[in-house]
Write a protein that holds these residues in place. Structure first.
Motif, PDB file in Angstrom:
ATOM      1  N   SER A  67       3.743   7.034   4.662  1.00  0.00           N
ATOM      2  CA  SER A  67       3.290   7.249   3.278  1.00  0.00           C
ATOM      3  C   SER A  67       3.916   8.597   2.626  1.00  0.00           C
ATOM      4  N   THR A  71       6.423   8.703  -0.481  1.00  0.00           N
ATOM      5  CA  THR A  71       5.961   9.182  -1.742  1.00  0.00           C
ATOM      6  C   THR A  71       6.699  10.523  -1.982  1.00  0.00           C
ATOM      7  N   ARG A  83      -2.400   8.751  -5.213  1.00  0.00           N
ATOM      8  CA  ARG A  83      -2.518   8.521  -3.824  1.00  0.00           C
ATOM      9  C   ARG A  83      -4.055   7.952  -3.689  1.00  0.00           C
ATOM     10  N   THR A  90      -3.864   5.847   2.980  1.00  0.00           N
ATOM     11  CA  THR A  90      -2.612   5.501   3.121  1.00  0.00           C
ATOM     12  C   THR A  90      -1.873   4.711   2.001  1.00  0.00           C
ATOM     13  N   VAL A 171      -0.196  -2.074   2.657  1.00  0.00           N
ATOM     14  CA  VAL A 171      -0.959  -1.322   4.022  1.00  0.00           C
ATOM     15  C   VAL A 171      -1.615  -2.227   4.576  1.00  0.00           C
TER      16      VAL A 171
END
Ligand SMILES: [Zn+2]
Length: 529
Positions: A67, A71, A83, A90, A171
């Motif tokens: 992640s 990102t 986030r 995550t 996720v």
């Protein structure tokens, strides 16, 4: 202002937006061509992302490096990143642009326990014994979506195309852990079209219940609590939590014969006690209850709960439970699928090299599967299977019942593999995955263009969603309000392997690709006897 001029102005104000769209949609083929060239230009970027995420090999809810890496790239490229969405550290959403339509890309990022495997090697050869690995290929989806999104952003800027692009990670998909929570957090409320993508050995899309091999499920853990005692000295003083687990499992095996054939259920004992001379005060079992639709899943879950309580009663223990995942069976949008299929056909299958085919055939032979190499052709879009039989699950199902959605399957893996295993990791940092991901990115970008430039198509997708798909079936979450993300899952397993995994993180500054970094000859196959 003359009357004529006023009328002319009124006409232009009234019709200009329509004209603009019409103009853009006649430009659509040219824009698609530009998107394809842009994705081709980004081949090295795509390959590096596939290899990098492969090397991170992170289990569900522990996708920290993945992640951070993804990102970081998105922020550097002008996306706004939020986030920790839906209470999951995550998870995140990245956004570019503004206004309607809102097109969301989603794909999974987690890997499989014990699936560590050297890429490009056609037999079981773990990089790290017992470690997690990308034994499903979730390392490639983000490369597909981000390549597509960056190409699209460039086109939107260059051609003043309005609309919003969002990117989500799946996720903890392997434990069906996040998407019902995304839906509950309202993350898809403003989204018009969802373009999900998943690695496969075919280049395909589907609608409705697809090939009928999808189930929905609840994934639930039962914790039995007893009383410790010396197992020989004073067994009568103890109450075994493991007895509770064993009785529940025995009960389930008897009941299995009297359940619908469409159900699939399985369990693992996650805590069987500590040592035989201590009556286990704690024990736990983890069940997946799969069925074809919400009412049947709910009923199976209910049977499981009664059985757990009955087993607790028999063993004089207590039991509580924790829902760790859930998924509606996916149902995909016909309008988007038909649009996407045309783009798949335009892009075509990647050109496989002799080395790619050699690897695929050697692996198929090694595991005793049908030896037929890699897929070379694209199948036409099929009607949904009338009598679904069920199979695996994917928590994108929950999203598909809230927004018009499809799932693009892109060809980055080898046919006839068992799934969720080391074998499915073999191709995932090789030219097979790199080329398949580039092909997938083209289709993702082209399909987004279709919906950005043709508002009528967005409307048609919603008509199908409202008047066909959800005419009689309405989404209800399996989650209770108190259910939270199972963030502690996989924590210990990941911590155990992290120091070893770090030694193998891909370094694109030093190596052209991961195979080069690992010193693997491509393909590595067993010598013919
Ligand atoms: Zn998957």
């Amino acid at each position: 202002m003359s009357k004529l001029f006023r009328i002319a102005r009124l006409v232009s104000v009234l019709f200009l937006p329509g004209l603009l769209f019409a103009q853009q949609s006649t430009e659509l083929p040219a824009l698609k061509q530009e998107a394809v060239s842009e994705v081709d230009r980004m081949q090295t970027f795509t390959q590096q992302m596939v290899d990098q995420i492969f090397s991170f090999s992170e289990l569900g809810f522990q996708e920290v490096e993945t992640s951070r890496y993804v990102t970081g790239i998105l922020e550097k490229n002008g996306f706004r990143v939020e986030r920790g969405i839906a209470g999951i550290p995550t998870a995140w959403v990245a956004t570019y642009g503004s206004g309607k339509p809102v097109i969301a890309y989603i794909t999974d990022i987690d890997c499989i326990p014990r699936a560590s495997q050297k890429p490009g090697v056609a037999y079981h050869d773990p990089m790290i014994e017992g470690a997690p690995g990308h034994g499903e290929g979730h390392n490639s989806g983000m490369a597909v979506n981000i390549t597509a999104a960056l190409a699209l952003k460039k086109l939107m800027e260059g051609h003043k195309i309005t609309g919003t692009i969002k990117i989500f990670p799946g996720v903890a998909e392997e434990i069906l852990g996040s998407k019902a929570l995304y839906v509950r957090a309202g993350l898809f409320k403003d989204v018009d079209i969802v373009l999900g993508t998943h690695v496969w050995h075919e280049f395909s899309t589907s609608y409705g219940t697809g090939d009928g091999k999808w189930s929905g499920l609840v994934s639930v853990q039962y914790f039995f609590h007893g009383k410790a005692a010396h197992a020989a000295g004073a067994p009568w003083d103890g109450r075994s939590a493991l007895d509770g687990v064993s009785l529940m499992n025995a009960g389930w095996e008897f009941r299995r014969a009297h359940l619908r054939l469409q159900q699939r259920s399985h369990y693992v004992i996650i805590n069987g006690g500590d040592q035989p001379n201590v009556v286990p005060s704690e024990a736990a079992v983890w069940y997946y209850f799969r069925e074809l639709d919400y009412p049947h899943i709910k009923s199976l879950y209910g049977i499981g709960n009664s059985m757990a309580e009955a087993a607790a009663k028999m063993s004089d223990t207590t039991v509580d439970r924790k829902l760790v995942g859930s998924a509606w069976p996916p149902f995909f949008n016909k309008v988007i699928a038909e649009t996407q299929q045309k783009n798949i056909e335009m892009v075509g299958m990647p050109k496989w090299s002799e080395a790619d085919q050699t690897l695929a055939k050697a692996l198929q032979k090694e595991i005793g599967a049908k030896v037929e190499g890699l897929n070379e052709k694209i199948e036409p879009l099929k009607e949904p299977e009338k009598n679904p039989i069920g199979g695996g699950s994917d928590d994108v199902g929950d999203i598909s019942w809230n927004v018009p959605m499809v799932y693009l399957m892109f060809p980055a893996n080898i046919p006839n593999l068992p799934g969720h295993s080391w074998a499915n990791a073999v191709s995932m940092a090789t030219p097979i995955a790199h080329k398949g991901s580039t092909a997938g990115a083209k289709v993702q970008a082209m399909t987004a263009l279709d919906f950005l430039l043709q508002p009528e198509l967005v409307k048609q997708a919603w008509d199908y969603f409202r008047n066909v798909q959800t005419k009689e079936i309405h989404y209800e979450s399996f989650l209770a309000p108190e259910d939270k993300p199972a963030l502690e899952m996989n924590k210990e397993k990941m911590e155990k392997f992290l120091p070893q995994l770090k030694k193998y993180y891909y370094d694109p500054a030093k190596y052209k690709n991961y195979l080069e970094q690992l010193g693997i000859t491509y393909p590595t196959v067993k010598a013919q006897p």
